[in-house]
Design a protein around this motif. Structure first.
Motif, PDB file in Angstrom:
ATOM      1  N   SER A  71      58.664  58.312  29.806  1.00 57.18           N
ATOM      2  CA  SER A  71      59.002  58.219  31.230  1.00 57.18           C
ATOM      3  C   SER A  71      59.676  59.481  31.766  1.00 57.18           C
ATOM      4  O   SER A  71      60.023  59.541  32.931  1.00 57.18           O
ATOM      5  CB  SER A  71      59.934  57.031  31.462  1.00 57.18           C
TER       6      SER A  71
ATOM      7  N   PHE B 201      62.651  48.813  37.062  1.00 59.36           N
ATOM      8  CA  PHE B 201      61.510  49.560  37.611  1.00 59.36           C
ATOM      9  C   PHE B 201      60.812  50.302  36.466  1.00 59.36           C
ATOM     10  O   PHE B 201      60.982  51.510  36.300  1.00 59.36           O
ATOM     11  CB  PHE B 201      61.990  50.542  38.690  1.00 59.36           C
ATOM     12  N   PRO B 202      60.021  49.573  35.666  1.00 61.60           N
ATOM     13  CA  PRO B 202      59.433  50.156  34.453  1.00 61.60           C
ATOM     14  C   PRO B 202      58.446  51.298  34.678  1.00 61.60           C
ATOM     15  O   PRO B 202      58.178  52.058  33.753  1.00 61.60           O
ATOM     16  CB  PRO B 202      58.755  48.964  33.766  1.00 61.60           C
ATOM     17  N   GLU B 203      57.932  51.443  35.874  1.00 55.91           N
ATOM     18  CA  GLU B 203      56.965  52.510  36.157  1.00 55.91           C
ATOM     19  C   GLU B 203      57.625  53.813  36.618  1.00 55.91           C
ATOM     20  O   GLU B 203      56.939  54.786  36.916  1.00 55.91           O
ATOM     21  CB  GLU B 203      55.958  52.040  37.220  1.00 55.91           C
ATOM     22  N   THR B 204      58.945  53.831  36.662  1.00 58.68           N
ATOM     23  CA  THR B 204      59.668  55.009  37.148  1.00 58.68           C
ATOM     24  C   THR B 204      59.409  56.203  36.244  1.00 58.68           C
ATOM     25  O   THR B 204      59.397  56.096  35.023  1.00 58.68           O
ATOM     26  CB  THR B 204      61.183  54.724  37.211  1.00 58.68           C
ATOM     27  N   LYS B 205      59.222  57.341  36.876  1.00 57.27           N
ATOM     28  CA  LYS B 205      59.053  58.615  36.161  1.00 57.27           C
ATOM     29  C   LYS B 205      60.254  59.489  36.499  1.00 57.27           C
ATOM     30  O   LYS B 205      60.636  59.612  37.659  1.00 57.27           O
ATOM     31  CB  LYS B 205      57.756  59.289  36.632  1.00 57.27           C
TER      32      LYS B 205
ATOM     33  N   LEU C  67      64.813  51.677  34.160  1.00 59.59           N
ATOM     34  CA  LEU C  67      63.493  51.251  33.679  1.00 59.59           C
ATOM     35  C   LEU C  67      63.402  49.742  33.470  1.00 59.59           C
ATOM     36  O   LEU C  67      62.314  49.163  33.557  1.00 59.59           O
ATOM     37  CB  LEU C  67      63.122  51.998  32.400  1.00 59.59           C
TER      38      LEU C  67
END
Length: 162
Positions: A45, A14-18, A11
């Motif tokens: 997340s 890549f902070p938008e990772t789910k 994260l």
């Protein structure tokens, strides 16, 4: 557990990772994993899906397949499923997995930082993902097709009957 521990590292880049977690509760309970995700500050997340009826539908929604097993995997059906779905896979070096998956995508079991590093490497390199998908698909088509399964099974039966 180790996959969740890898998540904060991923994260950061890549902070938008789910992160989707699916499957039956086996060695660890979802309640424990949910508690760990809160402790790690990543609960927004992470999505816990539990048992999924259609595994291929679930896998189609994922960018990378992760197998974070710490033992067992005598036969890793899920590895073959990820490969069949044309997904790159990061997996631990347990059971049969090292015999099937390319060594570049293997990480030691119980090592969250190694897992995170390998996932980040894939996310940063679309060409690496493309090559992994191609290699996985070729391996499935050549080694794990129905014809080979029948032929190899017949050989075993014939050797026992002799």
């Amino acid at each position: 557990k180790y996959f969740l521990e890898a998540a904060p590292i991923i994260l950061k880049k890549f902070p938008e990772t789910k992160f989707l977690i699916a499957g039956n509760e086996e060695n660890i309970k979802y309640s424990e994993l949910k508690e760990l995700s809160k402790k790690l500050g990543i609960e927004k997340s992470v999505e816990f899906l539990g048992y999924v009826e259609n595994v291929y539908d679930f896998m189609s929604k994922c960018s990378i397949g992760i197998i974070a097993s710490t033992g067992s995997e005598a036969v890793s059906r899920v590895l073959l499923e990820w490969m069949t779905c044309e997904k790159p896979v990061v997996a631990t070096m347990v059971g049969c997995i090292p015999e099937i998956l390319e060594k570049d995508f293997l990480v030691p079991p119980c090592n969250a930082s190694a897992m995170a590093q390998k996932i980040v490497e894939l996310l940063q390199n679309p060409e690496l993902i493309k090559n992994a998908v191609k290699t996985n698909r070729k391996k499935i088509e050549e080694k794990f097709n129905l014809e080979n399964f029948v032929t190899e099974t017949e050989k075993i039966y014939e050797s026992v009957n002799m």
